[in-house]
Design a protein around this motif. Structure first.
Motif, PDB file in Angstrom:
ATOM      1  N   GLY A 183       0.805  -1.214   0.000  1.00 24.55           N
ATOM      2  CA  GLY A 183       0.000   0.000   0.000  1.00 24.55           C
ATOM      3  C   GLY A 183       0.838   1.263   0.000  1.00 24.55           C
ATOM      4  N   ILE A 184       2.035   1.185  -0.604  1.00 25.59           N
ATOM      5  CA  ILE A 184       2.927   2.348  -0.701  1.00 25.59           C
ATOM      6  C   ILE A 184       3.042   2.749  -2.166  1.00 25.59           C
ATOM      7  N   ARG A 185       2.700   3.994  -2.472  1.00 21.36           N
ATOM      8  CA  ARG A 185       2.788   4.498  -3.830  1.00 21.36           C
ATOM      9  C   ARG A 185       4.132   5.193  -4.063  1.00 21.36           C
ATOM     10  N   VAL A 186       4.575   5.200  -5.316  1.00 17.31           N
ATOM     11  CA  VAL A 186       5.839   5.843  -5.685  1.00 17.31           C
ATOM     12  C   VAL A 186       5.615   6.667  -6.946  1.00 17.31           C
ATOM     13  N   LEU A 239      -2.634   8.067  -8.375  1.00 17.98           N
ATOM     14  CA  LEU A 239      -1.345   8.495  -8.920  1.00 17.98           C
ATOM     15  C   LEU A 239      -0.254   7.591  -8.370  1.00 17.98           C
ATOM     16  N   ASN A 240       0.296   6.765  -9.256  1.00 16.05           N
ATOM     17  CA  ASN A 240       1.284   5.771  -8.827  1.00 16.05           C
ATOM     18  C   ASN A 240       2.109   5.306 -10.025  1.00 16.05           C
ATOM     19  N   GLY A 241       3.412   5.152  -9.795  1.00 15.93           N
ATOM     20  CA  GLY A 241       4.289   4.553 -10.803  1.00 15.93           C
ATOM     21  C   GLY A 241       4.548   5.412 -12.021  1.00 15.93           C
ATOM     22  N   GLU A 242       4.405   6.727 -11.910  1.00 19.52           N
ATOM     23  CA  GLU A 242       4.514   7.592 -13.079  1.00 19.52           C
ATOM     24  C   GLU A 242       5.393   8.802 -12.782  1.00 19.52           C
TER      25      GLU A 242
END
Length: 255
Positions: A183-186, A239-242
């Motif tokens: 549950g951690i976004r980057v 918003l994740n991985g971008e």
């Protein structure tokens, strides 16, 4: 995650984009710990913003420094659920210049601070984040890195800087995929020309000229606009991985 619930580590948080991020988080009810080398700026900001801020002198390239300061940050805030990596350095040197070839140790230093330093903070902060309880969106944390348009439009003399920022862009998706299970976004932001302390050494005429290179708005970006995007990323769980370019549609010329 809401900005008021933010318990953030901000590297390079004593000036420029990092300082604006700290001010925005604290101004909206969150807490922040500044990792920076500048004691004067960091302590001044801590005193100004009060009990919601802690400054810790930190070298992002040193494993023992980050282990120590991440633990102190968690103790101070009660948890770490956000990291904004703004620490970095830049140089301008050609591969084949008038005085010889590009200094290899200088190239290595830029890579070490900008890329390895960012990764060092990511890995040790993520280790702390996975112990968090999930929020109502099943999130444990968010990590936001700072690249540059130089990762895509590197100019002559930016080999080291562009390589370091391109590396940050390149590791965003694989780390986001790996940390998704927790549950951690980057995410990564790639700013264009922003009015940071680096530009303060230039005369106003030169700053205005650089700003006019930006299609719209035709000016240098404000650090507060970077902080505004950080807030949007924190608060939007999709918003994740971008990597997001924040550049007013500028595309840098070769030189």
């Amino acid at each position: 995650m809401q900005i008021q619930d933010c318990r953030a580590i901000v590297t390079g948080g004593a000036s420029g984009l990092g300082e604006a991020t700290v001010r925005n988080i604290v101004g909206n009810g969150g807490k922040a710990v500044i990792f920076d080398q500048s004691e004067e700026n960091g302590l001044h900001l801590q005193e100004e913003l009060g009990e919601a801020v802690l400054f810790l002198k930190t070298d992002v390239t040193k494993e023992e420094d980050i282990q120590r300061t991440v633990s102190k940050a968690a103790d101070f805030m009660g948890a770490v659920n956000a990291v904004v990596n703004c620490a970095g350095i830049g140089i301008a040197e050609k591969v084949l210049g008038r005085n010889g070839t590009h200094n290899l140790s200088l190239f290595s230093r830029v890579i070490n601070v900008n890329l390895v330093g960012t990764f060092n903070v990511i890995r040790l902060a993520a280790e702390k984040m996975i112990t968090n309880e999930v929020n109502d969106k099943n999130e444990r944390g968010v990590i936001i890195n700072t690249a540059s348009v130089a990762a895509f439009d590197g100019q002559i003399g930016q080999a080291a800087y562009s390589a370091s920022k391109g590396g940050i862009v390149g590791m965003t998706l694989p780390i986001a995929r790996e940390l998704a299970r927790y549950g951690i976004r980057v995410m990564t932001i790639a700013p264009g020309l922003f009015h940071t302390p680096m530009f303060d050494t230039l005369p106003q005429e030169a700053r205005d000229s650089l700003g006019k290179m930006v299609p719209f708005p035709p000016r240098l970006g404000y650090p507060a606009e970077y902080a505004q995007l950080v807030q949007s990323i924190i608060e939007n769980p999709m918003l994740n991985g971008e990597t997001i370019r924040l550049d007013g549609a500028i595309r840098m010329q070769p030189k």
